[in-house]
Scaffold this motif. Structure first.
Motif, PDB file in Angstrom:
ATOM      1  N   MET A 162       0.856  -1.192   0.000  1.00  0.00           N
ATOM      2  CA  MET A 162       0.000   0.000   0.000  1.00  0.00           C
ATOM      3  C   MET A 162       0.891   1.240   0.000  1.00  0.00           C
ATOM      4  SD  MET A 162      -3.083  -0.869   2.680  1.00  0.00           S
ATOM      5  CE  MET A 162      -3.756   0.764   2.648  1.00  0.00           C
ATOM      6  N   SER A 194      -7.194  -2.762  -1.988  1.00  0.00           N
ATOM      7  CA  SER A 194      -5.761  -2.825  -1.696  1.00  0.00           C
ATOM      8  C   SER A 194      -5.321  -4.266  -1.477  1.00  0.00           C
ATOM      9  CB  SER A 194      -5.416  -1.971  -0.473  1.00  0.00           C
ATOM     10  OG  SER A 194      -5.897  -2.574   0.703  1.00  0.00           O
ATOM     11  N   LYS A 244      -1.439  -4.459  -6.634  1.00  0.00           N
ATOM     12  CA  LYS A 244      -1.214  -3.520  -7.718  1.00  0.00           C
ATOM     13  C   LYS A 244      -1.467  -4.177  -9.062  1.00  0.00           C
ATOM     14  CE  LYS A 244       2.190  -0.221  -6.253  1.00  0.00           C
ATOM     15  NZ  LYS A 244       3.555   0.231  -6.414  1.00  0.00           N
ATOM     16  N   TYR A 258      -2.479   6.035  -0.375  1.00  0.00           N
ATOM     17  CA  TYR A 258      -3.644   5.154  -0.342  1.00  0.00           C
ATOM     18  C   TYR A 258      -3.985   4.776   1.096  1.00  0.00           C
ATOM     19  CZ  TYR A 258      -6.956   1.734  -2.078  1.00  0.00           C
ATOM     20  OH  TYR A 258      -8.102   1.059  -2.354  1.00  0.00           O
ATOM     21  N   SER A 266      -5.359  -6.473   4.798  1.00  0.00           N
ATOM     22  CA  SER A 266      -6.346  -5.586   4.177  1.00  0.00           C
ATOM     23  C   SER A 266      -7.670  -6.287   3.930  1.00  0.00           C
ATOM     24  CB  SER A 266      -5.806  -5.035   2.858  1.00  0.00           C
ATOM     25  OG  SER A 266      -4.722  -4.186   3.108  1.00  0.00           O
TER      26      SER A 266
END
Length: 172
Positions: free
Chosen positions: A23, A138, A142, A27, A98
């Motif tokens: 993260m 998250s 990515k 963000y 997350s």
């Protein structure tokens, strides 16, 4: 105060999973900000829900106020500085992954809507639910860059061409 301040410093120095998951700092702050805004919206809507004579509305309003308190406790423990266990709870929540935060926050936001489906509960819990969605996104990670994706596609295409050439040679 110094004894309790020194004790949590050791676990806090270990990298929390949120940092390991990649993260970015902005963000992480966006998630925290949406958590605080979600807490404020839950608290205000919960108060409006409690101003009634219907017990179901009161139950949903109390649940929303409890959600607001938990969101503030987890995302902004400095707002709860006079509660002794606030920093401990915040550290434990920071160690969660997350996806665990996403399930927890979304689940907390859905319960009042299940109890009493009104516009007040929907709008009041929307930002709290969005906080869970942000943490869920998250957890997905990515997006890959185009160069590595093109390289993988090229390797797959070459492997497919080699398999096709082998099958054609085997048939001849």
């Amino acid at each position: 105060m110094s004894g309790s301040g020194g004790a949590p410093a050791a676990p806090a120095s270990s990298a929390p999973p949120a940092q390991e998951e990649g993260m970015t700092w902005w963000y992480r702050w966006l998630c925290r900000l949406s958590g605080v805004l979600g807490a404020v919206s839950c608290a205000i809507s919960g108060l409006f829900n409690c101003i009634t004579i219907h017990p179901v509305n009161i139950a949903a309003g109390v649940w929303m106020i409890m959600n607001a308190f938990i969101l503030l406790l987890c995302e902004a423990p400095f707002c709860c500085q006079f509660i002794e266990f606030a920093n401990t709870v915040a550290e434990k929540v920071d160690r969660l992954r997350s996806w665990q935060k996403a399930v927890f926050y979304c689940g907390m936001a859905v319960v009042p809507i299940i109890i009493n489906l009104t516009l007040t509960t929907l709008l009041g819990n929307a930002i709290a639910f969005a906080t869970g969605v942000l943490y869920g996104l998250s957890a997905l990670g990515k997006k890959g860059d185009a160069i590595s994706y093109a390289r993988i596609q090229q390797q797959r295409q070459q492997a497919d061409e080699e398999k096709l050439a082998e099958t054609l040679e085997g048939e001849l």
